[in-house]
Design a protein around this motif. Structure first.
Motif, PDB file in Angstrom:
ATOM      1  N   HIS A 186      39.766  31.371  63.527  1.00  0.00           N
ATOM      2  CA  HIS A 186      39.557  31.140  62.028  1.00  0.00           C
ATOM      3  C   HIS A 186      39.395  29.377  61.778  1.00  0.00           C
ATOM      4  N   ALA A 187      39.735  28.709  62.800  1.00  0.00           N
ATOM      5  CA  ALA A 187      39.487  27.311  62.557  1.00  0.00           C
ATOM      6  C   ALA A 187      38.027  26.966  62.707  1.00  0.00           C
ATOM      7  N   LEU A 188      37.265  27.937  63.616  1.00  0.00           N
ATOM      8  CA  LEU A 188      35.849  27.635  64.127  1.00  0.00           C
ATOM      9  C   LEU A 188      35.276  27.985  62.817  1.00  0.00           C
ATOM     10  N   VAL A 189      35.593  29.210  62.121  1.00  0.00           N
ATOM     11  CA  VAL A 189      35.049  29.449  60.814  1.00  0.00           C
ATOM     12  C   VAL A 189      35.058  28.493  59.872  1.00  0.00           C
ATOM     13  N   ALA A 190      36.220  27.856  59.507  1.00  0.00           N
ATOM     14  CA  ALA A 190      36.385  26.805  58.644  1.00  0.00           C
ATOM     15  C   ALA A 190      35.540  25.583  58.920  1.00  0.00           C
ATOM     16  N   THR A 191      35.413  25.260  60.090  1.00  0.00           N
ATOM     17  CA  THR A 191      34.500  24.328  60.505  1.00  0.00           C
ATOM     18  C   THR A 191      33.191  24.548  60.722  1.00  0.00           C
ATOM     19  N   GLY A 192      32.533  25.496  60.588  1.00  0.00           N
ATOM     20  CA  GLY A 192      31.174  26.049  60.515  1.00  0.00           C
ATOM     21  C   GLY A 192      30.497  26.255  61.739  1.00  0.00           C
ATOM     22  N   ARG A 193      31.406  26.418  62.885  1.00  0.00           N
ATOM     23  CA  ARG A 193      30.935  26.595  64.266  1.00  0.00           C
ATOM     24  C   ARG A 193      30.676  27.910  64.685  1.00  0.00           C
ATOM     25  N   VAL A 194      31.388  28.955  63.915  1.00  0.00           N
ATOM     26  CA  VAL A 194      31.109  30.472  63.827  1.00  0.00           C
ATOM     27  C   VAL A 194      31.073  30.977  62.737  1.00  0.00           C
ATOM     28  N   GLU A 195      30.685  32.283  62.401  1.00  0.00           N
ATOM     29  CA  GLU A 195      30.522  32.672  61.020  1.00  0.00           C
ATOM     30  C   GLU A 195      31.617  33.664  60.650  1.00  0.00           C
ATOM     31  N   ALA A 196      32.398  34.006  61.760  1.00  0.00           N
ATOM     32  CA  ALA A 196      33.335  34.979  61.306  1.00  0.00           C
ATOM     33  C   ALA A 196      34.402  35.098  62.472  1.00  0.00           C
ATOM     34  N   MET A 197      35.803  35.478  62.086  1.00  0.00           N
ATOM     35  CA  MET A 197      36.681  35.656  62.940  1.00  0.00           C
ATOM     36  C   MET A 197      37.327  37.139  62.439  1.00  0.00           C
ATOM     37  N   ILE A 198      37.550  38.017  63.512  1.00  0.00           N
ATOM     38  CA  ILE A 198      37.811  39.634  63.122  1.00  0.00           C
ATOM     39  C   ILE A 198      39.139  39.660  63.891  1.00  0.00           C
ATOM     40  N   ASP A 199      40.250  39.808  62.832  1.00  0.00           N
ATOM     41  CA  ASP A 199      41.747  39.657  63.647  1.00  0.00           C
ATOM     42  C   ASP A 199      42.374  40.878  63.088  1.00  0.00           C
ATOM     43  N   PRO A 200      42.525  41.866  63.758  1.00  0.00           N
ATOM     44  CA  PRO A 200      42.953  43.248  63.359  1.00  0.00           C
ATOM     45  C   PRO A 200      44.338  43.641  63.113  1.00  0.00           C
ATOM     46  N   SER A 201      45.234  42.787  63.691  1.00  0.00           N
ATOM     47  CA  SER A 201      46.625  42.710  63.580  1.00  0.00           C
ATOM     48  C   SER A 201      47.415  41.538  63.647  1.00  0.00           C
ATOM     49  N   VAL A 202      47.608  40.800  62.369  1.00  0.00           N
ATOM     50  CA  VAL A 202      48.585  39.695  62.321  1.00  0.00           C
ATOM     51  C   VAL A 202      49.821  39.803  61.601  1.00  0.00           C
ATOM     52  N   SER A 203      50.485  38.569  61.733  1.00  0.00           N
ATOM     53  CA  SER A 203      51.823  38.461  60.927  1.00  0.00           C
ATOM     54  C   SER A 203      51.495  37.264  59.819  1.00  0.00           C
ATOM     55  N   ARG A 204      52.328  37.287  59.074  1.00  0.00           N
ATOM     56  CA  ARG A 204      52.052  36.052  57.551  1.00  0.00           C
ATOM     57  C   ARG A 204      51.957  34.671  58.415  1.00  0.00           C
ATOM     58  N   TRP A 205      52.844  34.444  59.415  1.00  0.00           N
ATOM     59  CA  TRP A 205      52.793  33.217  59.920  1.00  0.00           C
ATOM     60  C   TRP A 205      51.640  32.865  60.749  1.00  0.00           C
ATOM     61  N   ASP A 206      50.777  33.792  61.221  1.00  0.00           N
ATOM     62  CA  ASP A 206      49.286  33.709  61.859  1.00  0.00           C
ATOM     63  C   ASP A 206      48.377  33.125  60.851  1.00  0.00           C
ATOM     64  N   VAL A 207      48.435  33.820  59.584  1.00  0.00           N
ATOM     65  CA  VAL A 207      47.394  33.383  58.917  1.00  0.00           C
ATOM     66  C   VAL A 207      47.548  32.610  57.589  1.00  0.00           C
ATOM     67  N   SER A 208      48.813  32.319  57.163  1.00  0.00           N
ATOM     68  CA  SER A 208      49.211  31.698  55.837  1.00  0.00           C
ATOM     69  C   SER A 208      48.395  30.468  55.911  1.00  0.00           C
ATOM     70  N   ALA A 209      48.586  29.671  56.797  1.00  0.00           N
ATOM     71  CA  ALA A 209      47.813  28.205  56.951  1.00  0.00           C
ATOM     72  C   ALA A 209      46.609  28.405  56.775  1.00  0.00           C
ATOM     73  N   MET A 210      45.980  29.374  57.595  1.00  0.00           N
ATOM     74  CA  MET A 210      44.567  29.546  57.894  1.00  0.00           C
ATOM     75  C   MET A 210      43.716  29.882  56.767  1.00  0.00           C
ATOM     76  N   LYS A 211      44.490  30.870  55.938  1.00  0.00           N
ATOM     77  CA  LYS A 211      43.863  31.252  54.676  1.00  0.00           C
ATOM     78  C   LYS A 211      43.286  30.369  53.703  1.00  0.00           C
ATOM     79  N   VAL A 212      44.288  29.295  53.463  1.00  0.00           N
ATOM     80  CA  VAL A 212      44.142  27.983  52.450  1.00  0.00           C
ATOM     81  C   VAL A 212      42.932  27.211  53.232  1.00  0.00           C
ATOM     82  N   ILE A 213      43.007  27.237  54.490  1.00  0.00           N
ATOM     83  CA  ILE A 213      42.284  26.252  54.874  1.00  0.00           C
ATOM     84  C   ILE A 213      40.848  26.823  54.818  1.00  0.00           C
TER      85      ILE A 213
END
Length: 257
Positions: A186-213
């Protein structure tokens, strides 16, 4: 930058740097009841973060991967993943992160992601943009899966969640697919180094920070149907599909088919 964000940046940096004392030292791993790994480094980092938040914001609750939900105002809460990518950590691979988000009424309003072994810090505050080591972070401008680089979770997880066939279809169009997973993808997406991150099973603590970023960097994060990634569970877990936004409709079309 708000005082709350300054606090979060300093805290995540200290907690993350603390994990380096046990990185690449053959730290022992235990398995939790859900078979996910945990180490003493995870527990130490979360304990530090909780202590500091309790001292600074005693009326706000903390939801962490290792200690669950503490007491306090659940409408204003911190979300902690002390080591996102514990399997990378125990393998001596530097692509693990310390994550901290602050949510109001279930919506992340700031997020901090620090990669201690890489010394990369990425953060965002709602309405203020995203930043990568002090410079503004921006998603890529590619508008088609063709020529894109896509990240995903491990192959076994993609298969278990029924997402392997769509991934293979997308891989035929993309320039490359890589399993640079967890927060790093997800950080690579946010910094323009890749176009997408496909994460099929996560918990809230995995993605809450990354969502706003990701969103403050100009991208999108949803589940695989296009709904809010933090609001809709599928078979007891969350999904997170993040992209530069421009290729998001094309990704959703494949996963919805």
């Amino acid at each position: 930058m708000s005082a709350r964000l300054e606090f979060a940046l300093d805290l995540v940096h200290r907690a993350g740097r603390g994990t380096l004392g046990r990185f690449q030292t053959r730290t022992e791993m235990e398995l939790k009841p859900d078979n996910s790994p945990v180490t003493i480094a995870d527990r130490e980092a979360e304990s530090l973060i909780r202590r500091e938040i309790d001292a600074r914001f005693p009326n706000e609750s903390v939801l962490g991967e290792e200690e669950g939900l503490g007491e306090g105002d659940a409408a204003r809460r911190w979300i902690v993943d002390p080591i996102d990518g514990t399997k990378s950590f125990v393998s001596g691979v530097p692509l693990y992160a310390t994550l901290l988000a602050f949510e109001e009424e279930g919506v992340p309003v700031l997020g901090v992601c620090y990669f201690p072994a890489l010394d990369e810090m990425i953060w965002a505050e709602r309405g203020e943009g995203a930043f990568w080591n002090g410079r503004r972070a921006q998603v890529s401008s590619r508008d088609s899966v063709g020529g894109s680089v896509l990240c995903c979770g491990g192959h076994r997880l993609m298969q278990q969640m029924g997402r392997m066939e769509p991934l293979l279809e997308l891989s035929e169009r993309a320039m490359a697919t890589r399993t640079w997973s967890d927060a790093y993808g997800h950080a690579l997406v946010a910094t323009g180094r890749v176009e997408a991150m496909i994460d099929p099973s996560v918990s809230r603590w995995d993605v809450s920070a990354m969502k706003v970023i990701v969103e403050e960097a100009g991208g999108r994060m949803t589940d695989f149907r296009g709904a809010d990634a933090l609001k809709t569970q599928t078979h007891g877990h969350l999904e997170a599909l993040s992209s530069n936004g421009l290729i998001h409709p094309e990704l959703l079309e494949v996963f919805r088919a």
